[in-house]
Design a protein around this motif. Structure first.
Motif, PDB file in Angstrom:
ATOM      1  N   LYS A  50       5.863  13.584   0.583  1.00  0.00           N
ATOM      2  CA  LYS A  50       5.411  12.835   1.773  1.00  0.00           C
ATOM      3  C   LYS A  50       4.280  11.270   2.274  1.00  0.00           C
ATOM      4  CE  LYS A  50       5.553  18.369   2.724  1.00  0.00           C
ATOM      5  NZ  LYS A  50       4.472  19.042   3.673  1.00  0.00           N
ATOM      6  N   SER A  51       4.839  11.271   2.759  1.00  0.00           N
ATOM      7  CA  SER A  51       3.986   9.933   3.592  1.00  0.00           C
ATOM      8  C   SER A  51       3.727   9.580   4.978  1.00  0.00           C
ATOM      9  CB  SER A  51       4.630   8.634   2.218  1.00  0.00           C
ATOM     10  OG  SER A  51       6.083   8.460   3.451  1.00  0.00           O
ATOM     11  N   VAL A  52       2.849   9.335   5.180  1.00  0.00           N
ATOM     12  CA  VAL A  52       2.617   8.730   6.530  1.00  0.00           C
ATOM     13  C   VAL A  52       3.575   7.408   6.906  1.00  0.00           C
ATOM     14  CG1 VAL A  52       1.126   7.524   8.068  1.00  0.00           C
ATOM     15  CG2 VAL A  52       0.304   9.539   6.359  1.00  0.00           C
ATOM     16  N   PHE A  53       4.354   7.977   7.285  1.00  0.00           N
ATOM     17  CA  PHE A  53       5.310   6.651   8.030  1.00  0.00           C
ATOM     18  C   PHE A  53       5.018   5.535   9.216  1.00  0.00           C
ATOM     19  CE2 PHE A  53       9.279   5.527   9.963  1.00  0.00           C
ATOM     20  CZ  PHE A  53      10.349   4.436   8.840  1.00  0.00           C
ATOM     21  N   ALA A  54       4.422   6.395   9.965  1.00  0.00           N
ATOM     22  CA  ALA A  54       3.651   5.935  11.557  1.00  0.00           C
ATOM     23  C   ALA A  54       1.977   4.901  10.944  1.00  0.00           C
ATOM     24  CB  ALA A  54       2.773   6.292  12.261  1.00  0.00           C
TER      25      ALA A  54
ATOM     26  N   HIS B   5      -9.457  -0.224  -0.905  1.00  0.00           N
ATOM     27  CA  HIS B   5      -8.418  -0.861  -1.570  1.00  0.00           C
ATOM     28  C   HIS B   5      -7.333  -0.419  -3.038  1.00  0.00           C
ATOM     29  CE1 HIS B   5     -12.830  -0.641  -4.277  1.00  0.00           C
ATOM     30  NE2 HIS B   5     -11.549  -1.171  -5.364  1.00  0.00           N
ATOM     31  N   ASP B   6      -7.991   1.324  -3.942  1.00  0.00           N
ATOM     32  CA  ASP B   6      -7.497   1.366  -4.965  1.00  0.00           C
ATOM     33  C   ASP B   6      -5.852   2.071  -4.635  1.00  0.00           C
ATOM     34  OD1 ASP B   6      -8.149   3.695  -3.455  1.00  0.00           O
ATOM     35  OD2 ASP B   6      -8.475   5.325  -5.016  1.00  0.00           O
ATOM     36  N   LEU B   7      -5.826   2.282  -2.876  1.00  0.00           N
ATOM     37  CA  LEU B   7      -4.094   2.377  -3.407  1.00  0.00           C
ATOM     38  C   LEU B   7      -3.224   1.372  -2.534  1.00  0.00           C
ATOM     39  CD1 LEU B   7      -3.821   2.484   0.344  1.00  0.00           C
ATOM     40  CD2 LEU B   7      -4.793   4.438   0.158  1.00  0.00           C
ATOM     41  N   GLN B   8      -3.975   0.006  -2.490  1.00  0.00           N
ATOM     42  CA  GLN B   8      -3.164  -0.874  -2.400  1.00  0.00           C
ATOM     43  C   GLN B   8      -2.696  -1.981  -3.764  1.00  0.00           C
ATOM     44  OE1 GLN B   8      -6.085  -3.741   0.026  1.00  0.00           O
ATOM     45  NE2 GLN B   8      -6.297  -2.283   1.407  1.00  0.00           N
ATOM     46  N   VAL B   9      -1.916  -2.586  -3.616  1.00  0.00           N
ATOM     47  CA  VAL B   9      -1.194  -3.791  -5.002  1.00  0.00           C
ATOM     48  C   VAL B   9      -1.056  -5.114  -4.232  1.00  0.00           C
ATOM     49  CG1 VAL B   9       0.341  -3.921  -6.602  1.00  0.00           C
ATOM     50  CG2 VAL B   9      -0.317  -1.608  -5.939  1.00  0.00           C
ATOM     51  N   PRO B  10      -2.294  -6.085  -4.687  1.00  0.00           N
ATOM     52  CA  PRO B  10      -1.509  -7.171  -4.383  1.00  0.00           C
ATOM     53  C   PRO B  10      -0.508  -7.985  -5.312  1.00  0.00           C
ATOM     54  CG  PRO B  10      -3.780  -7.561  -5.328  1.00  0.00           C
ATOM     55  CD  PRO B  10      -3.210  -5.588  -5.583  1.00  0.00           C
ATOM     56  N   HIS B  11      -0.200  -8.640  -5.123  1.00  0.00           N
ATOM     57  CA  HIS B  11       0.662  -9.535  -5.522  1.00  0.00           C
ATOM     58  C   HIS B  11       0.733 -11.258  -5.513  1.00  0.00           C
ATOM     59  CE1 HIS B  11       4.101 -11.246  -7.969  1.00  0.00           C
ATOM     60  NE2 HIS B  11       4.918 -11.641  -7.058  1.00  0.00           N
TER      61      HIS B  11
ATOM     62  N   SER C 272       8.309   4.711   1.731  1.00  0.00           N
ATOM     63  CA  SER C 272       6.473   5.469   1.309  1.00  0.00           C
ATOM     64  C   SER C 272       5.622   4.117   0.957  1.00  0.00           C
ATOM     65  CB  SER C 272       6.840   6.448   0.029  1.00  0.00           C
ATOM     66  OG  SER C 272       7.743   5.237  -0.701  1.00  0.00           O
ATOM     67  N   VAL C 273       6.264   2.855   1.115  1.00  0.00           N
ATOM     68  CA  VAL C 273       5.590   1.672   1.363  1.00  0.00           C
ATOM     69  C   VAL C 273       5.194   0.708   2.451  1.00  0.00           C
ATOM     70  CG1 VAL C 273       5.045  -0.252  -0.340  1.00  0.00           C
ATOM     71  CG2 VAL C 273       5.953   1.745  -0.861  1.00  0.00           C
ATOM     72  N   TYR C 274       3.707   0.548   2.820  1.00  0.00           N
ATOM     73  CA  TYR C 274       3.614  -1.136   4.075  1.00  0.00           C
ATOM     74  C   TYR C 274       3.504  -2.061   2.676  1.00  0.00           C
ATOM     75  CZ  TYR C 274       2.036   3.785   5.517  1.00  0.00           C
ATOM     76  OH  TYR C 274       1.518   5.094   5.024  1.00  0.00           O
ATOM     77  N   HIS C 275       3.221  -2.977   3.746  1.00  0.00           N
ATOM     78  CA  HIS C 275       2.736  -4.352   3.028  1.00  0.00           C
ATOM     79  C   HIS C 275       2.320  -5.610   3.705  1.00  0.00           C
ATOM     80  CE1 HIS C 275       6.930  -5.640   4.740  1.00  0.00           C
ATOM     81  NE2 HIS C 275       6.817  -6.331   4.994  1.00  0.00           N
TER      82      HIS C 275
ATOM     83  N   ALA D  93       1.044  -1.382   0.108  1.00  0.00           N
ATOM     84  CA  ALA D  93      -0.155  -0.043   0.197  1.00  0.00           C
ATOM     85  C   ALA D  93       0.848   1.077  -0.170  1.00  0.00           C
ATOM     86  CB  ALA D  93      -0.702   0.273   1.311  1.00  0.00           C
ATOM     87  N   SER D  94       0.348   2.036  -0.418  1.00  0.00           N
ATOM     88  CA  SER D  94       0.898   3.263  -0.621  1.00  0.00           C
ATOM     89  C   SER D  94       1.182   4.592   0.412  1.00  0.00           C
ATOM     90  CB  SER D  94       0.302   4.389  -1.904  1.00  0.00           C
ATOM     91  OG  SER D  94       1.206   5.583  -2.545  1.00  0.00           O
ATOM     92  N   GLY D  95       2.297   4.833   0.831  1.00  0.00           N
ATOM     93  CA  GLY D  95       2.192   5.959   1.861  1.00  0.00           C
ATOM     94  C   GLY D  95       1.882   7.424   1.659  1.00  0.00           C
ATOM     95  N   TYR D  96       2.216   7.777   0.345  1.00  0.00           N
ATOM     96  CA  TYR D  96       2.362   9.049   0.038  1.00  0.00           C
ATOM     97  C   TYR D  96       0.404   8.815  -0.365  1.00  0.00           C
ATOM     98  CZ  TYR D  96       6.995   8.724  -2.318  1.00  0.00           C
ATOM     99  OH  TYR D  96       8.087   8.457  -2.487  1.00  0.00           O
TER     100      TYR D  96
END
Length: 243
Positions: free
Chosen positions: A138-142, A173-179, A194-197, A67-70
């Motif tokens: 910028k992105s949310v880091f916490a 879900h539009d800020l997520q990327v499943p693999h 800037s990415v969570y998983h 998911a995108s922190g941006y």
């Protein structure tokens, strides 16, 4: 190689029994939102890039989602963004010490990739909003189970913000990327700044096999917020690009 982490569902079930104590309908958890995280944010110098290769796959399942922190930052209103930019958070992972004690392991206390990353206490203070030095965005880091509390706030306020950040991921879900891992030795690379998983443990209770791989993370810089940095959309708009 002690610089490579082994990702093993079989090992995890032995070391972290609480994570695999599934409850709910048909023995499955009703929420996996606590799985979201960025790697080793509890270190003074956390990871920038991560590379994950899976060498053993279950028959099906075990997908990884990013998911995108941006984008999480951009889902927040501008006045609230400005407030969040004034905050820091404590990032910690005491469960490593608990597991080491229970399993008879000794925590390596020497430098772990950087001279600042020493000792047996996994705790660091970083900004809530972080600038990615590569993009300047910028992105949310916490976000996730390494973010222990927002400093300077009451416990209910801190809990509300940390849960809200994760909710922004779960609800959008539009800020997520499943693999879906297709073949052994497939490789994924991402930027932890800037990415969570989160891994999907849907195979665990179904007898579909184990999930094993190797993961390497490089170390970046001490997280910071550059007041001159911008959001992704703001930056792209200046370049005449639609986000």
């Amino acid at each position: 190689d002690n610089k490579i982490s082994v990702i093993s569902s079989e090992q995890a079930k032995k070391l972290y029994k609480d994570r695999f104590s599934l409850t709910g309908h048909h023995g499955k958890k009703q929420s996996l939102k606590e799985s979201w995280h960025s790697d080793i944010t509890f270190k003074p110098i956390p990871s920038n890039y991560a590379a994950l290769r899976l060498i053993q796959l279950p028959k099906t399942g075990g997908d990884t989602i990013w998911a995108s922190g941006y984008e999480v930052f951009e889902r927040v209103s501008e006045p609230y963004q400005e407030f969040l930019e004034t905050l820091t958070a404590t990032y910690a992972q005491p469960s490593f010490n608990k597991t080491a004690d229970e399993s008879g392991f000794k925590i390596f206390s020497g430098p772990r990739g950087a001279p600042e990353n020493v000792g047996e206490v996994f705790k660091a203070i970083h900004p809530v909003i972080r600038t990615n030095p590569v993009t300047g965005w910028k992105s949310v880091f916490a976000v996730g189970h390494h973010a222990a509390k927002i400093n300077g706030l009451s416990e209910p306020e801190s809990k509300h913000l940390l849960e809200w950040f994760v909710r922004l991921i779960v609800d959008n879900h539009d800020l997520q990327v499943p693999h879906r891992w297709q073949n052994p030795n497939d490789l994924a690379i991402w930027d932890n700044r800037s990415v969570y998983h989160a891994a999907t443990p849907d195979y665990v209770t179904e007898g579909l096999g184990e999930r094993t791989g190797q993961k390497a993370v490089s170390l970046g810089e001490r997280p910071y917020l550059d007041p001159a940095s911008t959001s992704r959309r703001e930056s792209l708009a200046k370049e005449g690009v639609s986000a």
